[in-house]
Design a protein around this motif. Structure first.
Motif, PDB file in Angstrom:
ATOM      1  N   GLN A 295       0.827  -1.195   0.000  1.00 30.81           N
ATOM      2  CA  GLN A 295       0.000   0.000   0.000  1.00 30.81           C
ATOM      3  C   GLN A 295       0.868   1.255   0.000  1.00 30.81           C
ATOM      4  O   GLN A 295       0.690   2.160  -0.790  1.00 30.81           O
ATOM      5  CB  GLN A 295      -0.885  -0.035   1.266  1.00 30.81           C
ATOM      6  CG  GLN A 295      -1.746   1.183   1.489  1.00 30.81           C
ATOM      7  CD  GLN A 295      -2.860   1.253   0.459  1.00 30.81           C
ATOM      8  OE1 GLN A 295      -3.410   0.231   0.055  1.00 30.81           O
ATOM      9  NE2 GLN A 295      -3.158   2.458   0.009  1.00 30.81           N
ATOM     10  N   ASP A 296       1.868   1.256   0.890  1.00 30.20           N
ATOM     11  CA  ASP A 296       2.740   2.431   1.006  1.00 30.20           C
ATOM     12  C   ASP A 296       3.965   2.083   1.831  1.00 30.20           C
ATOM     13  O   ASP A 296       3.989   1.055   2.521  1.00 30.20           O
ATOM     14  CB  ASP A 296       1.981   3.583   1.693  1.00 30.20           C
ATOM     15  CG  ASP A 296       2.708   4.921   1.536  1.00 30.20           C
ATOM     16  OD1 ASP A 296       3.628   5.004   0.683  1.00 30.20           O
ATOM     17  OD2 ASP A 296       2.368   5.867   2.262  1.00 30.20           O
ATOM     18  N   VAL A 298       6.864   4.068   4.496  1.00 22.45           N
ATOM     19  CA  VAL A 298       7.260   5.305   5.166  1.00 22.45           C
ATOM     20  C   VAL A 298       8.577   5.094   5.902  1.00 22.45           C
ATOM     21  O   VAL A 298       8.876   4.005   6.374  1.00 22.45           O
ATOM     22  CB  VAL A 298       6.193   5.785   6.177  1.00 22.45           C
ATOM     23  CG1 VAL A 298       5.126   6.583   5.482  1.00 22.45           C
ATOM     24  CG2 VAL A 298       5.595   4.621   6.943  1.00 22.45           C
ATOM     25  N   LYS A 313       8.759  11.430  -2.241  1.00 21.55           N
ATOM     26  CA  LYS A 313       7.313  11.691  -2.334  1.00 21.55           C
ATOM     27  C   LYS A 313       7.041  13.150  -2.707  1.00 21.55           C
ATOM     28  O   LYS A 313       6.197  13.429  -3.558  1.00 21.55           O
ATOM     29  CB  LYS A 313       6.623  11.355  -1.010  1.00 21.55           C
ATOM     30  CG  LYS A 313       6.441   9.860  -0.808  1.00 21.55           C
ATOM     31  CD  LYS A 313       5.664   9.585   0.477  1.00 21.55           C
ATOM     32  CE  LYS A 313       5.564   8.095   0.724  1.00 21.55           C
ATOM     33  NZ  LYS A 313       4.978   7.803   2.041  1.00 21.55           N
ATOM     34  N   SER A 326      -1.223  12.068  -0.942  1.00 18.84           N
ATOM     35  CA  SER A 326      -1.928  11.156  -1.843  1.00 18.84           C
ATOM     36  C   SER A 326      -0.962  10.287  -2.646  1.00 18.84           C
ATOM     37  O   SER A 326      -1.374   9.383  -3.347  1.00 18.84           O
ATOM     38  CB  SER A 326      -2.828  11.944  -2.792  1.00 18.84           C
ATOM     39  OG  SER A 326      -2.024  12.702  -3.657  1.00 18.84           O
ATOM     40  N   HIS A 328       1.787   7.437  -2.915  1.00 21.36           N
ATOM     41  CA  HIS A 328       2.237   6.285  -2.147  1.00 21.36           C
ATOM     42  C   HIS A 328       3.368   5.574  -2.855  1.00 21.36           C
ATOM     43  O   HIS A 328       3.329   5.403  -4.068  1.00 21.36           O
ATOM     44  CB  HIS A 328       1.088   5.298  -1.945  1.00 21.36           C
ATOM     45  CG  HIS A 328      -0.055   5.902  -1.195  1.00 21.36           C
ATOM     46  ND1 HIS A 328       0.108   6.448   0.052  1.00 21.36           N
ATOM     47  CD2 HIS A 328      -1.359   6.051  -1.529  1.00 21.36           C
ATOM     48  CE1 HIS A 328      -1.067   6.918   0.461  1.00 21.36           C
ATOM     49  NE2 HIS A 328      -1.961   6.690  -0.480  1.00 21.36           N
ATOM     50  N   ILE A 329       4.368   5.164  -2.070  1.00 24.66           N
ATOM     51  CA  ILE A 329       5.464   4.379  -2.636  1.00 24.66           C
ATOM     52  C   ILE A 329       5.041   2.920  -2.625  1.00 24.66           C
ATOM     53  O   ILE A 329       4.732   2.366  -1.574  1.00 24.66           O
ATOM     54  CB  ILE A 329       6.760   4.585  -1.834  1.00 24.66           C
ATOM     55  CG1 ILE A 329       7.218   6.043  -1.975  1.00 24.66           C
ATOM     56  CG2 ILE A 329       7.847   3.634  -2.312  1.00 24.66           C
ATOM     57  CD1 ILE A 329       8.470   6.381  -1.218  1.00 24.66           C
ATOM     58  N   THR A 330       5.025   2.298  -3.797  1.00 24.83           N
ATOM     59  CA  THR A 330       4.509   0.932  -3.862  1.00 24.83           C
ATOM     60  C   THR A 330       5.600  -0.096  -4.090  1.00 24.83           C
ATOM     61  O   THR A 330       5.353  -1.282  -4.018  1.00 24.83           O
ATOM     62  CB  THR A 330       3.473   0.791  -4.980  1.00 24.83           C
ATOM     63  OG1 THR A 330       4.043   1.321  -6.170  1.00 24.83           O
ATOM     64  CG2 THR A 330       2.216   1.551  -4.638  1.00 24.83           C
ATOM     65  N   VAL A 363       6.404   5.196  -7.478  1.00 24.59           N
ATOM     66  CA  VAL A 363       5.207   5.807  -6.935  1.00 24.59           C
ATOM     67  C   VAL A 363       4.042   5.483  -7.850  1.00 24.59           C
ATOM     68  O   VAL A 363       4.135   5.651  -9.064  1.00 24.59           O
ATOM     69  CB  VAL A 363       5.402   7.332  -6.849  1.00 24.59           C
ATOM     70  CG1 VAL A 363       4.095   8.030  -6.596  1.00 24.59           C
ATOM     71  CG2 VAL A 363       6.411   7.664  -5.775  1.00 24.59           C
TER      72      VAL A 363
END
Lengths: 610, 110
Positions: A295-296, A298, A313, A326, A328-330, A363
């Motif tokens: 999902q993301d 951090v 980001k 909005s 997200h790193i996938t 992203v």
């Protein structure tokens, strides 16, 4: 005959393919063009690049762009890549307590210990103390030699540190042979009256005593505590041909381990997994694989990795003008690397190899506004533009024009920002994936590890083989072969390491050995492309078993690389897979697959889009 | 006149003292042997061309007054590696070093 153009907007290049459709429905490919993408992929800025590419393609046919009946643009994958690097250790050496560099011609191999004294203060020296004399550029070599010879009659001089490149000149005029180090840029920063140890290595060798903590302890008479403190100095002197270590009271040297920080991976199923970045790339990548769909990601706040991920980001938010939060790193690809970092307080521009981690992140944005691009393009060139087909499907269609391929077929699209894979089987089912990390990460790793000033040089090193110019008439190639020039080449290239471009030689300004360049270049490509290819293929393979993929076609800009396809072939041969560089339409090599697929799909598809 | 010693040959015609001193220093710092031989030719191109082709190491310098030319064996007489008219001290030092680097196959100091 109707003219149809396929346009593929990639992270780095925009590809165009023009085909003519006869009234009986047969298709003939007429021209193709590759241009740099203008702006970030998926933004209206791309239109400028598309227009130029279309004009160039039509120029080849001597027809205006307005003669096109339809332009088909790919539904670009909504992924954008970025790269970043952070060091996770740091050596701080303050108070100018060491010098370690590689002057081309120091003199008088050996070690010496003495008190530092400026050549201007020779008169102040006592008879009983051994001295290391420091001379700046303004004193000529003749004067240095004369002053030293005279002083040596009454006092003990054991070594010399020079600012100018004159060590041999001074040595040849001295009555007694002592170690002399030259080319020390900031001699004015050397503190007088401190004890110092100097060492000049034998020709072709590197320093032994000063690159060993116990060697320094022996020379400078250190206790266990101080010996521990000089370890970072010893480490940073490894491989140098000359060195000075100055004993400062309360050793002002420390090796910091920076708070590298943790990455938290949030899976689609809500699970959170956390790992510290200094565990290295392999455990991070293993955890990523465990996490399934992501999902993301951090990074811990106020740490290097935290800054790095939020930097990526922010970059993406600015480029895509999406709202904060909005993006997200996938996916990420983490790679261990070593970065030469300038030591603070260095006297001759010394660097220290620090542990670092390079990261390519991907992203996932909202659907890219391709319709908007199509609309602007139509307004500007008055040709109907249609967004058609998913990128990976188009690429597979295009790849199938490579002779010798059959279904089921997998493609590996080796691009600039991401490595994509897709697999299409006999029933037409397509599975695809996008992985962070490709050509741009390779360039970044090459730049960091070789300490290059410009990214352009790194890009060129990635693209071309190297050679060393051994005379004005020949050069040695990296495979050991020789190449002769008909006419004497530019003397500025003499003795240098050069990149062999098809029609030119590019000199590498930095002083890096040819062997080192080859090693770093190959490792960077292995770390990024081989690892990513396996990661991507495992994901799309039936039952995640790579062996169940019968053939793979390599497409995309990085498939044109002179060694990456061979590396992948070698790796995939273990799985008994037919794998090779694509040859789109028998003529285009690995480029133009998507653009070709777009034109092809027009023939196969319904024509209600006109 | 030819010599069999492995030296850089410096052929000179009424050379400028300062120029010759700095060139010598440049070669010496690089640790290569050299010989300075007075000649009757006046043209620095000819001097350098002859010096390079007669030097065992294939590196030669011609100095005529304040004209300096660096040559390497087998190069065209009219296309020397470097040539300077009234060079300053630093240029001369570098030229000396470069004549030695030509022998050591190291990049020139530019």
């Amino acid at each position: 005959m109707k003219l149809i153009a396929g346009v593929d907007i990639g992270n780095s290049t925009t590809e165009v393919c023009v085909g003519g459709v006869a009234s009986d429905g047969t298709l003939e490919f007429l021209s193709s063009v590759s241009r740099f993408t203008t702006g970030t992929k998926g933004t209206v800025d791309n239109v400028a690049g598309i227009k130029t590419a279309l004009e160039m393609a039509m120029e080849k046919l001597n027809r205006p762009v307005g003669d096109l009946s339809l332009i088909r643009i790919n539904e670009a994958a909504p992924v954008i890549g970025d790269t970043a690097m952070e060091t996770i250790t740091e050596t701080i050496i303050t108070d100018s307590s060491m010098i370690g560099h590689n002057p081309s011609t120091p003199a008088g191999a050996g070690t010496a210990v003495g008190e530092l004294l400026s050549i201007r203060h020779l008169g102040q020296g006592d008879t009983g103390t051994p001295y290391i004399v420091v001379a700046d550029r303004s004193v000529t070599y003749e004067a240095v030699a004369e002053l030293l010879n005279k002083a040596m009659e009454r006092m003990q001089i054991v070594g010399v540190i020079l600012q100018a490149d004159e060590a041999v000149l001074v040595e040849n005029r001295l009555k007694k042979k002592i170690p002399i180090i030259d080319e020390v840029r900031n001699v004015d920063m050397i503190p007088e009256h401190k004890m110092a140890a100097i060492e000049v290595a034998l020709t072709g060798d590197s320093v032994r005593m000063l690159s060993n903590p116990y060697g320094i302890a022996t020379l400078l008479d250190l206790d266990a505590e101080d010996t521990k403190a000089v370890t970072p100095i010893a480490k940073s002197l490894i491989g140098k041909s000359s060195a000075v270590v100055i004993k400062t009271p309360h050793g002002n040297v420390k090796e910091n381990v920076l708070p590298a920080g943790e990455i938290t991976i949030v899976s689609k199923d809500g699970n959170r997994r956390t790992i510290n970045i200094d565990e290295g790339a392999v455990p991070i990548m293993n955890l990523l694989e465990e996490s399934g769909e992501i999902q993301d990601m951090v990074g811990e706040a106020e740490t290097n990795v935290g800054n790095m991920l939020s930097g990526i980001k922010n970059n993406m938010e600015n480029l895509t003008s999406e709202q904060t939060g909005s993006v997200h790193i996938t996916d990420i690809l983490a790679v261990d690397t070593l970065a030469p970092v300038l030591i603070s307080g260095a006297l001759a521009g010394e660097t220290c190899m620090e542990k670092a981690v390079g990261i390519a992140a991907m992203v996932k944005t909202k659907q890219l506004p391709m319709e908007r691009i199509a609309q602007v393009l139509t307004e500007q060139i008055h040709v109907s533009v249609k967004v058609a087909g998913v990128e990976a499907v188009m690429a597979t269609l295009g790849a199938m024009t490579t002779p010798g391929t059959t279904l089921p077929l997998a493609i590996l699209d080796l691009g600039g920002g991401s490595t994509d894979a897709a697999m299409i089987d006999e029933t037409g089912t397509v599975r695809m994936t996008h992985k962070a990390g490709a050509g741009e990460l390779v360039s970044m790793l090459i730049q960091i590890e070789l300490g290059l000033h410009s990214r352009t040089t790194a890009e060129e090193i990635k693209k071309y083989p190297v050679g060393r110019v051994e005379s004005l008439f020949h050069m040695r190639l990296e495979n050991g072969g020789m190449h002769f020039f008909e006419e004497a080449i530019d003397p500025r290239l003499f003795g240098s390491v050069v990149l062999i471009e098809p029609h030119d030689l590019i000199k590498i300004e930095e002083n890096v050995a040819m062997e080192k360049i080859i090693q770093v270049r190959k490792e960077a490509k292995q770390k990024v492309f081989v690892r990513n290819a396996l990661r991507a293929l495992r994901e799309i393979a039936p039952e995640h078993n790579i062996k169940k993929i019968p053939n793979i076609v390599l497409v995309g800009g990085s498939a044109e690389d002179f060694e990456v396809p061979e590396m992948l072939m070698e790796e995939l041969a273990k799985y008994k897979i037919v794998c090779g560089r694509g040859n789109i339409r028998r003529t285009e090599g690995p480029r133009n697959a998507v653009a070709t697929g777009l034109v092809l799909s027009y023939i196969g598809g319904k024509h209600d889009d006109e | 006149m030819t010599t069999n010693k492995p030296t850089i040959l410096v052929y000179v015609y009424e050379p400028d003292r300062a120029i010759i001193n700095e060139i010598q220093a440049g070669i010496e710092e690089e640790g290569v042997l050299f010989e300075i031989i007075p000649k009757t030719e006046i043209n620095a191109f000819d001097l350098a061309f002859e010096a390079a082709n007669e030097s065992v190491l294939g590196s030669g310098i011609g100095i005529s007054g304040k004209e300096v030319v660096l040559q390497m064996r087998n190069l065209n007489r009219d296309k020397p590696v470097f040539r300077y008219h009234e060079p300053d001290d630093q240029t001369c030092r570098k030229l000396g070093a470069n004549s030695a680097r030509a022998v050591k196959k190291m990049p020139f100091k530019i």
